[in-house]
Design a protein around this motif. Structure first.
Motif, short mmCIF file in Angstrom:
data_model
loop_
_atom_site.label_atom_id
_atom_site.label_comp_id
_atom_site.label_asym_id
_atom_site.label_seq_id
_atom_site.Cartn_x
_atom_site.Cartn_y
_atom_site.Cartn_z
N PHE A 1 0.72 -1.27 0.15
CA PHE A 1 0.10 -0.10 0.16
C PHE A 1 0.96 1.06 -0.13
O PHE A 1 0.58 2.17 -0.71
N LEU A 2 1.93 1.17 0.75
CA LEU A 2 2.89 2.43 0.92
C LEU A 2 3.38 2.54 -0.77
O LEU A 2 3.64 3.88 -0.84
N MET A 3 3.92 1.48 -1.14
CA MET A 3 4.52 1.67 -2.50
C MET A 3 3.56 2.17 -3.64
O MET A 3 3.89 3.08 -4.27
N ALA A 4 2.19 1.72 -3.32
CA ALA A 4 1.28 2.13 -4.16
C ALA A 4 0.90 3.89 -4.10
O ALA A 4 0.58 4.42 -4.92
N CYS A 5 0.99 4.26 -2.77
CA CYS A 5 0.89 5.49 -2.56
C CYS A 5 1.96 6.63 -2.97
O CYS A 5 1.67 7.61 -3.52
N GLU A 6 3.20 6.03 -2.68
CA GLU A 6 4.32 6.64 -3.46
C GLU A 6 4.27 7.14 -4.99
O GLU A 6 4.30 7.86 -5.35
N ASP A 7 3.74 5.63 -5.52
CA ASP A 7 3.70 5.82 -6.93
C ASP A 7 2.42 6.74 -7.43
O ASP A 7 2.70 7.57 -8.41
N ALA A 8 1.61 6.67 -6.43
CA ALA A 8 0.14 7.42 -6.83
C ALA A 8 0.73 9.08 -7.06
O ALA A 8 0.29 9.98 -7.64
N CYS A 9 1.67 9.36 -5.87
CA CYS A 9 1.77 10.87 -5.64
C CYS A 9 2.71 11.47 -6.77
O CYS A 9 2.64 12.38 -7.39
N PHE A 10 3.82 10.58 -7.16
CA PHE A 10 4.73 10.83 -8.37
C PHE A 10 4.03 10.98 -9.37
O PHE A 10 4.22 11.67 -10.51
N ASN A 11 3.20 9.99 -9.66
CA ASN A 11 2.59 9.81 -11.06
C ASN A 11 1.53 10.98 -11.18
O ASN A 11 1.15 11.47 -12.17
N GLY A 12 0.60 11.30 -10.21
CA GLY A 12 -0.39 12.26 -10.28
C GLY A 12 0.51 13.86 -10.42
O GLY A 12 0.09 14.66 -11.20
N ASP A 13 1.67 13.77 -10.06
CA ASP A 13 2.04 15.11 -10.11
C ASP A 13 2.88 15.21 -11.40
O ASP A 13 2.69 16.39 -11.98
N GLU A 14 3.31 14.10 -11.95
CA GLU A 14 3.77 14.11 -13.32
C GLU A 14 2.60 14.78 -14.41
O GLU A 14 2.66 15.35 -15.12
N LYS A 15 1.57 13.80 -14.19
CA LYS A 15 0.34 13.92 -14.95
C LYS A 15 -0.18 15.40 -14.68
O LYS A 15 -0.51 16.23 -15.81
N GLY A 16 -0.18 15.93 -13.55
CA GLY A 16 -0.67 17.41 -13.41
C GLY A 16 0.03 18.28 -14.12
O GLY A 16 -0.32 19.34 -14.82
N ARG A 17 1.63 18.14 -14.04
CA ARG A 17 2.41 19.06 -14.64
C ARG A 17 2.31 19.22 -16.30
O ARG A 17 2.20 20.33 -17.02
N MET A 18 2.30 17.87 -16.79
CA MET A 18 2.09 17.72 -18.35
C MET A 18 0.65 18.32 -18.92
O MET A 18 0.71 18.95 -19.83
N GLN A 19 -0.58 18.20 -17.90
CA GLN A 19 -1.83 18.44 -18.45
C GLN A 19 -1.77 19.98 -18.30
O GLN A 19 -2.73 20.45 -19.21
N ALA A 20 -0.95 20.70 -17.60
CA ALA A 20 -1.01 22.09 -17.49
C ALA A 20 -0.25 23.07 -18.47
O ALA A 20 -0.38 24.20 -18.45
N THR A 21 0.52 22.30 -19.58
CA THR A 21 1.38 22.79 -20.33
C THR A 21 0.61 23.78 -21.21
O THR A 21 1.04 24.83 -21.90
N SER A 22 -0.83 23.38 -21.53
CA SER A 22 -1.46 24.27 -22.66
C SER A 22 -2.12 25.54 -21.86
O SER A 22 -2.52 26.27 -22.82
#
Length: 223
Positions: free
Chosen positions: A24-45
């Protein structure tokens, strides 16, 4: 009886290992980093003036969805996804929620919102038994507590957007002026390999008995 200074933290770590699965902790770590990356990519426009807000909002939604899935996959009965409301699950004796922190201003981020304040109050027995170390105080074995997964946004990417730099777990003190325990998730995972780590519980206690899903508060401003 409260534990001696130093020993209490080790016993608290054992308690967390007992109730919170490594996966679960590993999944949370992945969720945070993946969410951060997607958030920054989607905001470029977005226009430059809107981009910081767009990054934060997108990060919140992407991370919350992945965090919800991690809770669901581990039988933690998460509260529904609903805008900026805090998503809460329960694993063993622990309520589990998440928060993002700009820089390292942890205390101010945790004090925002009535839900985080309410959740922190469940750490009273943990504070008295494992941290306070007052041998003359009456203590109870903890039957409830709260852990937060903390995403620390303390960097900038190549485009100048705020970027997640680390993911930690934290147990806030009931008064929310300090923390009973903090540790980077990547460091905490090593505790599961220690010879004296205890086995994890097979059955969870009733889900969020004292905190109904209607009571979950707003997470606005902590994306």
């Amino acid at each position: 009886m409260p534990f001696a200074p130093g020993q209490g933290i080790k016993e608290l770590e054992k308690l967390i290992v007992q109730h919170i699965p490594r996966d679960f902790l590993m999944a949370c770590e992945d969720a945070c980093f993946n969410g951060d990356e997607k958030g920054r990519m989607q905001a470029t426009s977005f226009a430059a003036g809107h981009r910081p807000s767009a990054v934060g909002q997108n990060r919140h939604f992407f991370t919350n969805e992945a965090f919800f899935e991690a809770l669901l996959a581990h039988g933690a009965n998460p509260t529904p996804l609903r805008g900026t409301q805090v998503v809460i699950g329960q694993l063993g004796i622990f309520n589990v929620a998440r928060v993002s922190v700009a820089g390292h201003k942890w205390a101010s981020a945790f004090r925002r919102g009535s839900t985080r304040k309410l959740l922190s109050q469940f750490n009273v027995d943990i504070e008295q038994l494992y941290v306070q170390s007052d041998f003359f105080a009456a203590t109870n074995e903890p039957v409830r507590g709260t852990i937060f997964i903390v995403g620390v946004v303390d960097g900038l990417d190549e485009a100048g957007n705020a970027q997640l730099t680390e993911v930690s777990l934290a147990l806030p003190a009931p008064h929310m002026k300090s923390f009973l325990y903090t540790c980077k998730v990547s460091d905490f995972l090593s505790l599961y390999d220690q010879p004296d780590s205890v086995g994890q519980v097979d059955e969870a206690i009733p889900k969020l008995k004292n905190l109904s899903k209607k009571q979950t508060g707003n997470d606005q401003g902590n994306n």
